[in-house]
Scaffold this active site. Structure first.
Site, PDB file in Angstrom:
ATOM      1  N   TYR B 124      -0.130  -0.822 -11.490  1.00  0.00           N
ATOM      2  CA  TYR B 124       1.311  -0.674 -11.361  1.00  0.00           C
ATOM      3  C   TYR B 124       1.891  -1.867 -10.608  1.00  0.00           C
ATOM      4  O   TYR B 124       1.442  -2.167  -9.492  1.00  0.00           O
ATOM      5  CB  TYR B 124       1.679   0.624 -10.637  1.00  0.00           C
ATOM      6  N   GLN B 186       7.745   7.921 -13.886  1.00  0.00           N
ATOM      7  CA  GLN B 186       7.401   8.134 -15.298  1.00  0.00           C
ATOM      8  C   GLN B 186       6.219   7.269 -15.742  1.00  0.00           C
ATOM      9  O   GLN B 186       5.422   7.680 -16.585  1.00  0.00           O
ATOM     10  CB  GLN B 186       8.628   7.956 -16.205  1.00  0.00           C
ATOM     11  N   ASN B 209       7.399   1.874  -4.369  1.00  0.00           N
ATOM     12  CA  ASN B 209       8.276   2.527  -3.388  1.00  0.00           C
ATOM     13  C   ASN B 209       7.774   3.946  -3.132  1.00  0.00           C
ATOM     14  O   ASN B 209       6.722   4.350  -3.616  1.00  0.00           O
ATOM     15  CB  ASN B 209       9.723   2.529  -3.888  1.00  0.00           C
ATOM     16  N   GLN B 255       6.097 -10.968   7.615  1.00  0.00           N
ATOM     17  CA  GLN B 255       5.829  -9.563   7.382  1.00  0.00           C
ATOM     18  C   GLN B 255       7.125  -8.753   7.383  1.00  0.00           C
ATOM     19  O   GLN B 255       7.315  -7.851   6.574  1.00  0.00           O
ATOM     20  CB  GLN B 255       4.890  -9.034   8.475  1.00  0.00           C
ATOM     21  N   HIS B 258       9.330  -8.101   4.205  1.00  0.00           N
ATOM     22  CA  HIS B 258       8.901  -7.196   3.123  1.00  0.00           C
ATOM     23  C   HIS B 258       9.845  -6.011   2.975  1.00  0.00           C
ATOM     24  O   HIS B 258      10.163  -5.594   1.863  1.00  0.00           O
ATOM     25  CB  HIS B 258       7.487  -6.675   3.378  1.00  0.00           C
ATOM     26  N   GLU B 322      -3.127  -3.220   9.096  1.00  0.00           N
ATOM     27  CA  GLU B 322      -3.434  -3.715   7.751  1.00  0.00           C
ATOM     28  C   GLU B 322      -3.817  -5.203   7.833  1.00  0.00           C
ATOM     29  O   GLU B 322      -4.862  -5.607   7.346  1.00  0.00           O
ATOM     30  CB  GLU B 322      -2.188  -3.537   6.872  1.00  0.00           C
ATOM     31  N   HIS B 323      -2.952  -6.007   8.440  1.00  0.00           N
ATOM     32  CA  HIS B 323      -3.231  -7.433   8.639  1.00  0.00           C
ATOM     33  C   HIS B 323      -3.376  -7.696  10.132  1.00  0.00           C
ATOM     34  O   HIS B 323      -2.560  -7.219  10.919  1.00  0.00           O
ATOM     35  CB  HIS B 323      -2.084  -8.301   8.121  1.00  0.00           C
ATOM     36  N   ASP B 356      -2.101 -13.422   1.280  1.00  0.00           N
ATOM     37  CA  ASP B 356      -1.199 -12.737   0.359  1.00  0.00           C
ATOM     38  C   ASP B 356      -1.248 -13.371  -1.032  1.00  0.00           C
ATOM     39  O   ASP B 356      -1.028 -12.703  -2.031  1.00  0.00           O
ATOM     40  CB  ASP B 356       0.245 -12.811   0.870  1.00  0.00           C
ATOM     41  N   HIS B 415     -35.156  26.055  -8.493  1.00  0.00           N
ATOM     42  CA  HIS B 415     -35.372  24.645  -8.156  1.00  0.00           C
ATOM     43  C   HIS B 415     -36.863  24.370  -7.954  1.00  0.00           C
ATOM     44  O   HIS B 415     -37.377  23.340  -8.364  1.00  0.00           O
ATOM     45  CB  HIS B 415     -34.609  24.275  -6.873  1.00  0.00           C
TER      46      HIS B 415
END
Lengths: 430, 430
Positions: B124, B186, B209, B255, B258, B322-323, B356, B415
């Site tokens: 995506y 969708q 989003n 950052q 964003h 994250e970073h 990035d 078994h």
């Protein structure tokens, strides 16, 4: 057992379906207990242990004394068997260790990747009729090899407020740092939020009934990771005329005894194998102590005759079995072409129960078609990858322009600036 | 920017908190659209594309002609930059390939593990102001190296019914097999169920989003895997007196641009660095085109003064950024002791924007504290592990007893039988 003789490809969708499980009702119950454990901690644990396990527990933490007793109770014979299994599982999972990988992608640009342990993990071991100490081996051994700092085990107490000694014995043997007498939804909630005795963990592993399964799903909504979505256990056997029907039947039954919702499937290219496996299953079934459970699973099991090995592998990849046994003169073909399976057992002398206990591979595997997109538990399940990079002045001179152009094209000026301001400083150095 | 001077450890919980996102309202909307796409397929896709993207699309599939046009539109300069980035990302992800691992755990018991690709994956790529063709590189390159058979890309069309040419150019360059003009809830529903034009996939990757984030979570309820739970992007910088304040400020701002909910944190042991970074941020902020977005994120950002490097690393591991940028004379200490971070950037000339875009590491990373239990996207994200075992007659003679004892102790007779029946046959052979 239901027979399907040369089914059409259009029937595959039905043949690969698992019984749908509806969790909607359970989810409300689970969420309610989660809220209560979050708010009331230890008291909520005790309340639900009393309600679901029928026992009042004062101290949820298993004591040193209880562990010592367990060590004494376990027979030398079982201790030796567990030691053998542990040695094999350790060998196979140690091999999965990976040293750091590193590359200079551009002159002066060094990138590497390292694995670091998930610090705190929770292992859930069900109670009930079968004390699954083998699952303790399968989860605690890789957790310890990975280097997890806290390995917390939760298992429901029996009516006497005890955990099965084989579970306690195996847990202490494999480096579990804390053992708690709590099971079900309340255990998963405790591991999610933390309580006075249960540490809050980052990832929860282990099998369980539908309540535990839904509880693990709910835990993910609170930021906890889980090993994988779970469903009833499954076995698919491919057998041609080189297979031994009584062996195949014993494998199908070993899976069927897990639960009445176990999925058991034979795919074969041989009419006579289909017939004789069916007869063998019916005959062996009569001698099983867990006959009631197994016979229900066998009722829903499928015997599928296909025209050739190509059709067989296509169907098997579409089904994506948790366990896949191949007894065929074309075994290499199946090994090469299997895309979707949790674990593969090859040849007439490789029963699934070898992997369940002692050969070395992990028995925590994707069910319900999840072999298409999930791996079984491995050493990696207890580790995270972290990437690192170090760029020298020359490295940034070499790569800077590329970053600037791309950031500009994405309309992210500050991303570009972070490079430009450094390149400008380097120019002034010259 | 908010300053925190020598905060107490008891304040860490608040300092490591991310803004909570409430998805409850959105979830109903998402589930409604999922149902509709499941039932009406293509028509539902068109309806919601018209509603959310404001454009009527007759043919969702991007045509060969559109791709050709995109190839012509992209400037040679951008093509070269993309080629450089692609080369580095390919090098770093190729290195992650792993050959089969194999061991004879007991004489006659051979176990091995191999990785096989997830056959069908969905990528995506968001639309909107920043056309994230860099994310196409980060997802399609490892998918292609892994050997995924179908690599399906969905991205919302603009008002003219087009996808940004840089996205189309990069997708065709990196082996995407199908590109579809559909976005939002969708698109995720389409990838989950399949429609006339969208193939049903096993795993969905990529940012988006809050609607896309919730849609990916809902997709997991239908058996689809996802790369990871997503939240707003984050950067934590540790800087001591060896850091260059203007560089640090440029990173914090990269950052912050964003989104207004981006998380930006400076941890430092130096009062003067704290002061000068703050001044630099305020001065550089004024020159940014995305000043509106960045200034909101900067308002919520934190400048934290800690007493030493030990306290710093403890806080950073608790935050799990994250970073993570390290500009310190003790960089080796931080490299060695960082447990929880998505990607680490070391030294004054290693801006986050290098990772990035172009250094080679992946930019799809765990946010929101998930670096404690999740890895970023890597080659492994597109593969599954399958274990295999082949046991010889001698192997079963060696291991059989161990399996029998353990199965018996778990009360799983069938078994045990699967082994006993084979051992008996072997006895008769002798």
């Amino acid at each position: 057992m239901k027979k399907y003789i040369y089914p059409q490809k259009s029937d595959w969708q039905i043949l690969t379906q698992r019984p749908t499980q509806s969790f909607a009702d359970i989810e409300e119950t689970v969420k309610g207990i989660f809220k209560e454990v979050q708010q009331k901690g230890e008291n909520a644990l005790k309340k639900y242990t009393s309600l679901f396990d029928g026992v009042l527990i004062n101290d949820i933490l298993v004591s040193e004394e209880e562990i010592k007793q367990a060590i004494q109770i376990i027979t030398p014979e079982l201790k030796e068997a567990i030691a053998n299994a542990k040695a094999n599982i350790t060998k196979f999972h140690m091999l999965q260790k990976r040293s750091k990988i590193e590359v200079e992608t551009t002159n002066g640009v060094n990138c590497w990747m390292e694995k670091r342990p998930i610090e705190k993990v929770g292992l859930y071991i069900p109670g009930g009729t079968a004390p699954l100490f083998s699952t303790v081996l399968m989860l605690a051994i890789p957790a310890q090899i990975a280097g997890c700092k806290e390995i917390v085990l939760c298992s429901p107490p029996d009516k006497n407020g005890k955990i099965n000694p084989a579970i306690l014995y195996t847990a202490q043997l494999c480096g579990v740092t804390k053992i708690l007498k709590v099971g079900g939804i309340q255990a998963i909630a405790g591991l999610t939020f933390g309580t006075d005795t249960i540490p809050k963990v980052s990832k929860i592993f282990g099998p369980g009934n539908q309540f535990v399964t839904v509880a693990k799903q709910v835990a993910t909504q609170y930021g906890v990771a889980i090993d994988m979505p779970a469903g009833p256990s499954e076995l698919l056997v491919f057998a041609d005329e080189t297979a031994i029907p009584s062996f195949v039947a014993s494998d199908l039954l070993s899976q069927a005894e897990h639960g009445s919702d176990s999925q058991v499937i034979l795919v074969t290219t041989s009419k006579s194998i289909l017939k004789s496996v069916k007869e063998e299953v019916e005959s062996q079934l009569k001698q099983l102590p867990r006959q009631n459970i197994a016979s229900k699973a066998i009722e829903n099991s499928k015997l599928i005759l296909v025209k050739d090995k190509t059709e067989a592998i296509d169907f098997i990849n579409e089904y994506a079995p948790e366990h896949f046994i191949v007894c065929s003169k074309y075994e290499e073909y199946f090994i090469e072409n299997i895309s979707n399976a949790g674990s593969v057992f090859i040849g007439n002398y490789t029963p699934e129960s070898a992997g369940d206990y002692a050969s070395g591979t992990n028995h925590t595997l994707p069910t319900n078609g999840y072999a298409k997109n999930y791996s079984g538990v491995s050493l990696d399940s207890f580790l995270k990858s972290i990437t690192f990079q170090r760029i020298s002045k020359d490295g940034l001179r070499n790569l800077g322009k590329t970053i600037e152009i791309m950031a500009e094209a994405e309309g992210l000026q500050a991303h570009k600036n972070a490079v430009s301001i450094r390149l400008k400083a380097l120019e002034n150095e010259n």
